[in-house]
Design an enzyme around this catalytic site. Structure first.
Site, PDB file in Angstrom:
ATOM      1  N   SER A 215       0.837  -1.206   0.000  1.00  0.00           N
ATOM      2  CA  SER A 215       0.000   0.000   0.000  1.00  0.00           C
ATOM      3  C   SER A 215       0.872   1.257   0.000  1.00  0.00           C
ATOM      4  O   SER A 215       1.704   1.424  -0.891  1.00  0.00           O
ATOM      5  CB  SER A 215      -0.953  -0.051   1.193  1.00  0.00           C
ATOM      6  OG  SER A 215      -1.999   0.870   1.073  1.00  0.00           O
ATOM      7  N   ASP A 446      -9.029  -4.433  -5.822  1.00  0.00           N
ATOM      8  CA  ASP A 446      -8.494  -3.848  -4.587  1.00  0.00           C
ATOM      9  C   ASP A 446      -9.211  -2.520  -4.352  1.00  0.00           C
ATOM     10  O   ASP A 446      -9.151  -1.622  -5.190  1.00  0.00           O
ATOM     11  CB  ASP A 446      -6.993  -3.625  -4.740  1.00  0.00           C
ATOM     12  CG  ASP A 446      -6.320  -3.164  -3.463  1.00  0.00           C
ATOM     13  OD1 ASP A 446      -6.932  -2.380  -2.700  1.00  0.00           O
ATOM     14  OD2 ASP A 446      -5.158  -3.559  -3.225  1.00  0.00           O
ATOM     15  N   HIS A 474      -7.445  -5.900  -0.319  1.00  0.00           N
ATOM     16  CA  HIS A 474      -6.330  -4.961  -0.384  1.00  0.00           C
ATOM     17  C   HIS A 474      -5.025  -5.682  -0.131  1.00  0.00           C
ATOM     18  O   HIS A 474      -4.770  -6.141   0.983  1.00  0.00           O
ATOM     19  CB  HIS A 474      -6.547  -3.854   0.654  1.00  0.00           C
ATOM     20  CG  HIS A 474      -5.491  -2.809   0.652  1.00  0.00           C
ATOM     21  ND1 HIS A 474      -4.958  -2.272  -0.503  1.00  0.00           N
ATOM     22  CD2 HIS A 474      -4.852  -2.175   1.683  1.00  0.00           C
ATOM     23  CE1 HIS A 474      -4.045  -1.368  -0.191  1.00  0.00           C
ATOM     24  NE2 HIS A 474      -3.956  -1.302   1.119  1.00  0.00           N
TER      25      HIS A 474
END
Length: 504
Positions: A215, A446, A474
């Site tokens: 991320s 995602d 995610h």
């Protein structure tokens, strides 16, 4: 009154390399970066004392400058943890779980890396301003933090009165951040963190950086690769952020990603017996929006006295879209909302905001998220009004997008335009020319880092290699998907670069 924002989870055309292998040298003594000013050599050559800590690991505190431009501002301590390789050691592997605001120390402390821990020392660190590393501090009282995250406005959302209240509250919050954090508040940008990472690479004795970032951790990795391409070893960026997007475009795309994930959830919900929605997916999405609006308008009161609004409902939805395994919890939350019970919604929002059941908070992830986002951001350059931008996001994500903005884009737009320290200067591009192959992983649905961001980042990187996964949630590496795990493990352990996207 609601004071300030919440944490948000915060990425390219396909570039396929030939089936060659890249096997970098990944051991050696402390190596100052060739781009680091000589005035910082003492940081690179420091002796680090490691001591036993949790779960049989080692912990240390590494000294870093407050400012990588001005050594006169003094230093901070970065918290670092590592577990030693259990087999033939190839070097260190640094990991970052994302954020901004995620603790790398806690991530390594509570995670396992079965495909990698034999070959690598697994190293985590709390980035500057986070957790144990000179944490950003804004409000110091839990009641103030509750008010900032869960309080309600006097004016309705989507009105100028709301923006006026938000502006006043954001100014108060920003002033508290500066007062309680000091000089460091002006030096918690991603470029500074990437320079810290090069320092950490050197002090653990590695010539090359091996790195796994999730991320927001992919932005750290891409920034590092741009600043220090010659120091990159093996790098994997999972759930990629697209650093080329403006803040607004990035958030609008992200909200559309959450909308897509919410649509997938709704299809699942309608297939179960407990679903409080009926009919087609489109009809159920309309029902969901109506439920959010009606529950927010009722101002339902939880057992602890907190009053529910649409923004908190959106937070409860958001956390449950990060993984399919959370979807039953979201169904329970909607069932409770139908019955005018807000308690499970607050429970989900509390998990997202790191709020404990006793009203205390774990760590400073919210403050760090705000501070880093403002430090890196271009909100000041956006000529459009906050209300107009909210309307654009509502059009892009017509079920839940607007509600998400109440505690995300709108707050960031107002807060960052009143941020009390100058913003940073990010790299002009992220091609990382000269770096070895870098794997970029994207998941098709995602919600937080849309697949298109991974495609874009892999395209921007001169040596980017796209790894695609068809699925929900995610990030995906190290979650039991063999197709992804096998590719990444072979790359890290043996330097094998896939000849083509495996399309997992």
């Amino acid at each position: 009154m609601k004071r300030t924002p919440i944490v948000a989870a915060v990425a390219a055309s396909l570039l396929l390399l030939s089936g060659c292998q890249y096997l970098p040298s990944i051991t050696g003594g402390p190596t100052p970066s060739s781009t680091s000013p000589a005035s910082f050599d003492e940081y690179y050559s420091q002796d680090v004392s490691w001591s036993p800590c949790e779960s049989g690991m080692e912990c240390a505190r590494v000294e870093a400058p407050v400012s990588w431009d001005d050594p006169s501002l003094g230093s901070i301590k970065l918290a670092v943890i590592r577990s030693h390789a259990t087999g033939a050691r190839q070097g260190s592997l640094f990991v970052n779980p994302g954020g901004p605001g995620g603790s790398g120390v806690e991530y390594v402390m509570y995670s396992s890396f079965p495909g990698l821990d034999a070959a690598f020392d697994i190293v985590g660190w709390d980035p500057r301003g986070v957790g144990r590393s000179a944490p950003i501090t804004c409000y110091t009282d839990d009641a103030d933090r509750d008010e900032s995250l869960y309080g309600t406005f006097d004016s309705p959302y989507d009105t100028e009165g709301w923006i006026e209240e938000l502006t006043e509250n954001s100014e108060d919050y920003a002033a508290a951040c500066l007062e309680n954090t000091g000089d460091l508040l002006g030096h918690i940008d991603t470029v500074s963190t990437a320079k810290d990472l090069d320092l950490l690479r050197a002090v653990v004795g590695d010539e090359k950086l091996n790195y796994l970032g999730y991320s927001y951790g992919t932005k750290i990795g891409a920034t590092y690769a741009e600043l220090f391409p010659e120091n990159v070893g093996r790098m994997v960026l999972d759930g990629a952020v697209d650093p080329s997007l403006s803040d607004f475009e990035g958030l609008k795309t992200q909200m559309a990603g959450f909308e897509s994930a919410f649509r997938a959830y709704m299809a699942y919900c309608l297939s179960t017996d407990m679903c409080p929605f009926t009919g087609t997916v489109d009809s159920a999405l309309t029902q969901a929006r109506e439920l959010i609006e009606s529950a927010g308008a009722k101002r339902l009161v939880a057992d602890d006295g907190r009053v529910l609004d649409e923004a908190t409902i959106a937070t409860g939805i958001a956390i449950n879209l990060y993984s399919e395994s959370y979807w039953p919890d979201m169904t329970d939350m909607f069932v409770d909302l139908r019955a005018d019970d807000p308690n499970s919604t607050f429970m989900n929002a509390d998990y997202y905001n790191s709020r404990n059941s006793d009203g205390s908070y774990s760590g400073n992830s919210v403050d760090a998220y705000q501070a880093v986002t403002c430090a890196d951001g271009d909100f000041l350059d956006d000529p459009e009004s906050t209300l107009d931008r909210v309307a654009e996001i509502d059009a892009a994500a017509p079920t839940i997008g607007k509600f998400f903005t109440y505690d995300d884009y709108a707050v960031l737009d107002v807060l960052c335009t009143h941020w009390p320290v100058p913003v940073s200067s990010p790299p002009a591009e992220y091609d990382a020319e000269g770096a070895p192959p870098i794997l970029v992983i994207g998941t098709s649905n995602d919600p937080a880092t849309p697949y298109a961001w991974a495609v874009s980042l892999a395209d921007q990187l001169s040596s980017g290699v796209l790894i695609s996964y068809e699925g929900e949630g995610h990030t995906i590496y190290n979650q039991g998907v063999a197709c992804v795990d096998d590719v990444v493990d072979a790359y890290f352990v043996r330097g094998e670069v896939p000849a083509a996207d495996p399309m997992c």
